[in-house]
Design an enzyme around this catalytic site. Sequence first.
Site, short mmCIF file in Angstrom:
data_model
loop_
_atom_site.label_atom_id
_atom_site.label_comp_id
_atom_site.label_asym_id
_atom_site.label_seq_id
_atom_site.Cartn_x
_atom_site.Cartn_y
_atom_site.Cartn_z
N HIS A 154 -42.21 -9.56 11.02
CA HIS A 154 -40.77 -9.51 10.68
C HIS A 154 -39.98 -10.47 11.59
CE1 HIS A 154 -36.81 -7.69 10.07
NE2 HIS A 154 -37.28 -6.71 9.32
N GLU A 254 -39.86 -13.37 6.83
CA GLU A 254 -40.98 -12.50 7.21
C GLU A 254 -42.23 -12.82 6.40
OE1 GLU A 254 -39.39 -8.49 7.00
OE2 GLU A 254 -37.38 -9.30 7.22
O1 TA6 Z 1 -36.94 -6.75 6.25
C1 TA6 Z 1 -35.67 -6.40 5.91
C2 TA6 Z 1 -35.44 -4.95 6.27
O2 TA6 Z 1 -36.35 -4.14 5.60
C3 TA6 Z 1 -33.98 -4.60 5.94
O3 TA6 Z 1 -33.84 -3.82 4.81
C4 TA6 Z 1 -33.43 -4.01 7.23
O4 TA6 Z 1 -33.36 -2.66 7.21
C5 TA6 Z 1 -34.39 -4.58 8.26
O5 TA6 Z 1 -35.63 -4.74 7.66
C6 TA6 Z 1 -34.43 -3.99 9.65
O6 TA6 Z 1 -35.01 -2.75 9.71
P1 TA6 Z 1 -35.06 -1.94 11.07
O7 TA6 Z 1 -35.89 -0.72 10.76
O8 TA6 Z 1 -35.72 -2.82 12.08
O9 TA6 Z 1 -33.65 -1.62 11.45
#
Ligand code: TA6
Length: 278
Positions: A154, A254
């Site tokens: 990510h 990602e």
């Molecule tokens: O990858 C995008 C995502 O899934 C978004 O929907 C957002 O929630 C982000 O990841 C961050 O998630 P986190 O659990 O690290 O706050």
Amino acid sequence: MITHKKLSNGFEYIEVQNSSATAKVALQGAHLFEYQRVGQEAILWLSEISDFEQGRAIRGGVPLCWPWFGFSEDKTLPQHGFARTTMWEFVGANEIDDSETTLLFRLSNSEQTLKIWNYKFLLELQITISKELKMELKTTNLDDKAFKISQALHTYFSVSHISEVAIKGLDKKPYLDALSWQKEVQGGNIRFEEEVDRVYQEVNNEIILVDKNREIHIKNTNSASVVVWNPWIEKTSRMSAMKEDAYEHFVCIESANAFDDTRVIEPKQSHTLIAQIF
Ligand code: TA6
């Protein structure tokens, strides 16, 4: 040079310095939270107010979403799985030469992981720190039944300003809009004028992050999905460990196996998700 460091709250990380770059990787989550080429601006964004606390994911760098991306079928389980908040073992480092260092981290099932995900596994992350950043996340099924994983590296990329950014390489790709849950098709390069949270599918080519004064190339292997995320103004105010203007300074691109690209791993088989950033 490789140094094992510890903050006053006990948070541990490995620091690498070679002639190409510097990097820092936390033992919790095998979380790379700094990668910077010598004499250049940082590649990864890290929130200035991120917690370095046990049990909480660092905001920025490269959280590892595993063994599920997003939410699992059981909505009481943590978003993006448990790998990013679990302590990993630092297996060791290899200084290939003056300009290239590899680090290896490992996580396997424990009493705690079996309670929330009832499979035996070995998860290994090899990170190569050189002029290029390479991350190889290898999942091995040590169980006697097959399991399914979705996952993502990510990556939070640091940008000059979100209004300057374009993402090339996803034109005409189908995507799932995670805000409306509609399937759409990308037209042209991506630019940011509102919240974007999308899972692109059928991606088998390089992605280019074009910023004001630089381009960053991302090449993924054993992956056909790429997530693009920027929370924009309103969502940022609701995110943990983000200052109000944080959305202006990063974009997540990602390297994933998500949604239609979820993988089934048979007993004794492995799958390695690879991201190269250069
Ligand atoms: O990858 C995008 C995502 O899934 C978004 O929907 C957002 O929630 C982000 O990841 C961050 O998630 P986190 O659990 O690290 O706050």
